[in-house]
Design an enzyme around this catalytic site. Structure first.
Site, short mmCIF file in Angstrom:
data_model
loop_
_atom_site.label_atom_id
_atom_site.label_comp_id
_atom_site.label_asym_id
_atom_site.label_seq_id
_atom_site.Cartn_x
_atom_site.Cartn_y
_atom_site.Cartn_z
N LYS A 20 -5.99 37.15 33.42
CA LYS A 20 -6.37 38.56 32.85
C LYS A 20 -7.14 39.44 33.59
CE LYS A 20 -6.87 36.35 28.97
NZ LYS A 20 -6.05 37.24 27.96
N ARG A 21 -7.42 40.60 33.19
CA ARG A 21 -8.53 41.43 33.90
C ARG A 21 -9.97 40.68 33.39
NH1 ARG A 21 -7.47 46.27 36.65
NH2 ARG A 21 -9.78 46.64 36.54
N LYS B 261 -13.26 39.22 27.43
CA LYS B 261 -12.44 38.40 27.21
C LYS B 261 -12.69 37.00 27.67
CE LYS B 261 -9.23 41.71 29.13
NZ LYS B 261 -8.05 41.79 28.34
N THR C 11 -0.93 40.48 25.96
CA THR C 11 0.40 40.22 25.87
C THR C 11 0.64 38.91 26.75
OG1 THR C 11 0.29 42.06 27.69
CG2 THR C 11 1.46 42.54 25.59
C1 26Q Z 1 -9.75 55.57 30.75
C2 26Q Z 1 -10.44 56.51 31.32
C3 26Q Z 1 -11.03 56.56 32.58
C4 26Q Z 1 -10.64 55.40 33.35
C5 26Q Z 1 -10.03 54.31 32.91
C6 26Q Z 1 -9.46 54.21 31.67
C7 26Q Z 1 -8.73 53.10 31.07
C8 26Q Z 1 -7.76 52.79 31.72
C9 26Q Z 1 -6.90 51.49 31.14
C10 26Q Z 1 -9.07 52.79 29.72
C11 26Q Z 1 -8.27 51.78 29.14
C12 26Q Z 1 -7.48 51.17 30.04
C13 26Q Z 1 -6.51 50.33 29.53
C14 26Q Z 1 -6.54 49.52 28.32
C15 26Q Z 1 -5.48 48.21 28.08
O1 26Q Z 1 -4.84 47.80 28.90
N1 26Q Z 1 -5.71 47.80 26.77
C16 26Q Z 1 -4.89 46.78 26.55
O2 26Q Z 1 -3.51 47.06 26.17
C17 26Q Z 1 -2.75 46.10 26.02
C18 26Q Z 1 -1.32 46.50 25.43
O3 26Q Z 1 -1.39 47.07 24.17
C19 26Q Z 1 -3.12 45.05 24.78
O4 26Q Z 1 -2.46 43.94 24.68
C20 26Q Z 1 -4.60 44.71 25.32
O5 26Q Z 1 -5.34 43.84 24.03
C21 26Q Z 1 -5.58 45.86 25.49
O6 26Q Z 1 -6.79 45.35 26.05
#
Ligand code: 26Q
Length: 826
Positions: A557-558, A563, A665
């Protein structure tokens, strides 16, 4: 896999007439597209030829489906997302057309194997992680369920960076996924629209109306590319629309005319930079100007297109828009769609504020994907105003009206007002904009929605109970078992028929085979073969020999502190110490496998990657533990690598600090493929426990409310006590600073310091120390249980059999019944 090296396949079968026709098509494509005969074609040409034949079939279906949607006047979903992590498409599309066998036979006849040819496609890696992959699963399910929907995103020239591990460190390389072209996309230059940035807004009375005019704005062109997508055995074809930024001709012409060639090209580059690269941040944000421009670019282009489509079909009675269109905002990233629709309705279509607001508040739905405060988006007001002056005026007015309303609801409660405001502290809060304007707000698991309702969004929930929904995430079974683990899918089908592929709940019929000896052996043999294949991949890519009969314990995962990859690696150090020092310790061989990308600017996450690799070097090269414990870090974790890795796992690590992982997921993908979870009661793990039962999952650690309680005070004493009383943990931690992992190096000191002393007097904010003992206990229990092969297999099968609930078809059905209300195409 070892066999990915060769592109020639062996097993030939006699082709049917339809297969002969397909073969002719493929050979014809090689000829017409590349001017080559089959014997001269490179494998990549064969790949492209195959993809083009698949695309032709989808296009034929598309034309029909397009007409049908038009005739039925169907309501449509536009799913706006900054990320669509599609992965490869050849096998998915072939499976969805139900022609896997045909393509396999034809390719074998031509001397190739479908799986090898499919490996030649670049992943469309237009996403960071969970949120982006979820969007991709959703579009597969929507289409499979014959629901009319469009995914809308940016056509990033560079997707998520390619990770290369050099000397244990993560380095980032550009992912130029379009280098060999993309067989799936169709350029639509005729549908290009203009998007304007900057400049000044002039307001004036014109023809009895207050109107707005822009001067000195910069115009960028948004050109769409469409990727048609078919569902599994479905009638409809949907599409992913990807917008690409282009400089308008006149832009460079001005400079050309002045003879300033260099400047002209520079300006063009500046305009086109908007769709150049995906921001590699996950669950974190930094208010960058380019990101703001990307956001406006996507939403403005998409909304212009939506309104045009609506108008062509329904005329200009805009009050009907909510009957025909629902726009889903995937986290706050596309939130500017809300004020942009206000702008278009008012400035372009001539509606008043109230009429426009009435429409806007019936059209948008919003999903929140994270409670991490650093990921809740906000924009500096000045930057927003400079780049989007007209939108700024609209947001300001939205906020003014909101504050009047809030003062009526919560009179003089200034703390609440500030917390709920769209604008405060010179910033624009995008989540509040969604909460104030969307007719539906949802969390992505039961627990996550509960946290939204009772904690971060409680003030909005209290005034709008009926707008909040809990919709648990899901995954598409077509990719995450049928395609990536075809042997297991076939085994399941041989027992319960193939109904489960479209009706996932039918998987539960498998439960009755959990004690069936013959079935168990077949299930075990497939897992073992997947482990053998992964072992070969690891040997090839990491040069490490791993034993397929050891337990494969996987965390992929990331990389993020919440995590807790750090807890995992600390536990590995502790086990290593124990094996070295306690000759009576009966240790069952284990292979720990990690896959994780860190955001390039997230120093601590990158240090954890270095730590994992360094611990791996230390352990893997220590003959005293050889054959017992191995640590592998798989480079460049991506959809395609996930497909090989997940199917080979015995243990799935889902160990986030409770309350931090909105859903997860990956947890569902592992479960579906028969891995047993060790996890906290976080996100969708809670529901995995419900589905699979406590005998078939290992739950440990603090619960969400216990974590919250601990975050209210410093916790320094508790951490100190644990450090002094838990010898195994202390000695593992001490290795971070005693120079034994990298001889003489102190480089992991920061990790040690933050765990024990914290950044601002709060040590161990992610509860690594406080959950360690419990984690260790359950790890040990798993190792013991694994050795009862029969009982373990039963658990593994029960996991697969209980995964039906986590199909994204169920998720989409929930969204549709509760929020979107789309009718399937007849
Ligand atoms: C926002 C602004 C600037 C730069 C980046 C972002 C940014 C980018 C990606 C903020 C958040 C994200 C991603 C969030 C993410 O992937 N959340 C995950 O979503 C999944 C699907 O619902 C969940 O299963 C995970 O638990 C959740 O971490």
């Amino acid at each position: 896999m070892a066999e990915t090296k060769t592109t020639k396949a062996s097993a030939k079968v006699k082709l049917t007439a339809a297969e002969e026709a397909l073969k002719k098509e493929i050979v014809g494509k090689v000829g017409r597209h590349f001017g080559k005969v089959m014997e001269e074609a490179t494998p990549h040409m064969v790949y492209t030829a195959c993809a083009l034949t698949v695309r032709d079939q989808i296009m034929e279906k598309w034309a029909k489906s397009h007409r049908q949607v038009k005739e039925e006047g169907s309501k449509k979903l536009y799913y706006l997302s900054f990320e669509f992590l599609m992965g490869r498409l050849l096998c998915t599309n072939i499976l969805n057309l139900m022609q896997t066998d045909e393509y396999q036979h034809v390719l074998a006849d031509l001397g190739y194997s479908l799986s090898d040819i499919a490996e030649l496609e670049n992943d469309a890696g237009l996403g960071n992680g969970g949120l982006g992959r979820l969007a991709a699963c959703f579009i597969d399910s929507l289409t499979t369920m014959d629901l009319p929907a469009y995914g809308c995103t940016i056509r990033y020239e560079y997707g998520l960076f390619r990770q290369k591990i050099v000397d244990g460190y993560q380095t980032e390389l550009p992912d130029s996924w379009l280098d060999n072209g993309c067989a799936w996309e169709i350029a639509r230059p005729e549908e290009t629209v203009e998007v304007k940035f900057g400049g000044q807004v002039y307001s004036d009375w014109m023809d009895g109306k207050f109107s707005f005019r822009y001067e000195n704005a910069t115009t960028i062109l948004a050109m769409p590319y469409d990727m048609p997508l078919c569902g599994y055995d479905s009638k409809i074809v949907n599409k992913l629309r990807l917008w690409s930024a282009k400089a308008p001709d006149h832009m460079d012409m001005k400079a050309f005319n002045r003879g300033d060639y260099i400047h002209a090209v520079e300006e063009k580059e500046l305009a086109e930079v908007i769709s150049k690269v995906l921001y590699p941040e996950d669950n974190n944000t930094e208010g960058k100007e380019l990101r703001l421009k990307q956001q406006y670019f996507l939403v403005s282009a998409t909304l212009q297109w939506i309104l045009k489509e609506f108008e062509e079909r329904n005329g200009s009675d805009w009050s009907k828009l909510p009957d025909k269109v629902v726009i889903h905002i995937n986290d706050t990233h596309p939130t500017m769609a809300i004020p942009e629709l206000m702008r278009l309705l008012m400035d372009e279509k001539g509606l008043g504020w109230d009429e426009s607001w009435d429409i806007v508040t019936k059209v948008f739905a919003y999903t929140n994907h994270t409670v991490m405060s650093e990921a809740l988006e906000k924009w500096p007001l000045d930057m927003f105003k400079k780049i989007l002056p007209r939108l700024h005026m609209i947001v300001d007015e939205m906020n003014r009206r909101l504050m009047i309303r809030l003062n009526e609801i919560y009179p003089n409660d200034y703390t609440k007002h500030k917390y709920m405001a769209i604008i405060s502290d010179n910033q624009i809060f995008m989540a509040n904009m969604c909460l104030a304007s969307c007719f539906a707000v949802n969390g992505v698991s039961k627990l996550h929605t509960e946290i939204l309702k009772t904690d971060i969004f409680a003030d909005y929930y209290n005034i709008n109970h009926d707008r909040f929904f809990a919709i648990t995430n899901g995954i598409t079974f077509r990719r995450w078992i049928c395609n990536c683990n075809p042997q297991l899918a076939d085994l399941i089908t041989s027992k319960i028929g193939n109904g489960w592929i479209k009706d996932a709940e039918q998987l539960s019929k498998l439960k009755k085979f959990a004690k069936d000896k013959e079935f168990k052996e077949k299930f075990a043999a497939i897992k073992r073969q997947n482990k053998v294949n992964l072992a070969a991949y690891i040997k090839e890519h990491n040069g490490i020999e791993v034993d397929p009969d050891s337990i494969f314990d996987v965390q992929s995962k990331r990389l993020h502190e919440y995590k807790r990859q750090l807890m995992n690696i600390l536990h590995i150090i502790a086990e290593y110490n124990r094996i070295l020092e306690d000759p009576t310790y009966d240790y069952y061989p284990k292979t720990y496998i990690f896959g994780a990308k860190a955001a390039p600017g997230y120093a601590r996450a990158k240090l954890i990657i270095k730590l994992i690799n360094s611990v791996g070097d230390m352990i893997n090269n220590d003959p005293r533990v050889n054959g017992k414990i191995k640590v592998v870090f798989l480079e460049n974790y991506s959809v395609s690598i996930a497909e090989k890795l997940i199917i080979a796992a015995d243990i799935s690590e889902q160990i986030s600090t409770a309350c931090k992982e909105a859903s997860g997921t990956g947890n569902m993908k592992f479960m579906l493929n028969g891995a047993v979870t060790i996890g906290t009661l976080d996100g969708a793990n809670v529901e995995i426990l419900e589905q699979v039962g406590e005998d078939n999952i290992y739950i440990f650690g603090l619960k969400a409310d216990e974590v919250a309680a601990r975050l209210r005070y410093s916790g320094g004493d508790e951490v100190k006590d644990i450090y002094s009383s838990n010898t195994l943990l202390r000695r593992a931690l001490d290795r971070l600073v005693d120079g034994s992992i990298i001889p003489g190096s102190q480089m992991f000191k920061d990790l040690y310091q933050t765990l024990l002393f914290g950044d601002y007097g709060y040590p161990d904010t992610y509860m690594v120390i406080r959950d360690f003992e419990d984690y260790m206990k359950y790890q040990e229990k798993m190792s013991i249980d694994y050795q009862d092969r029969d009982a373990w297999l039963e658990k593994a099968i029960m996991n697969t059999a209980s995964a039906g609930f986590f199909s994204s078809d169920r998720t989409i059905d929930d969204y549709n019944r509760q929020i979107w209300h789309l009718a399937p195409i007849k």
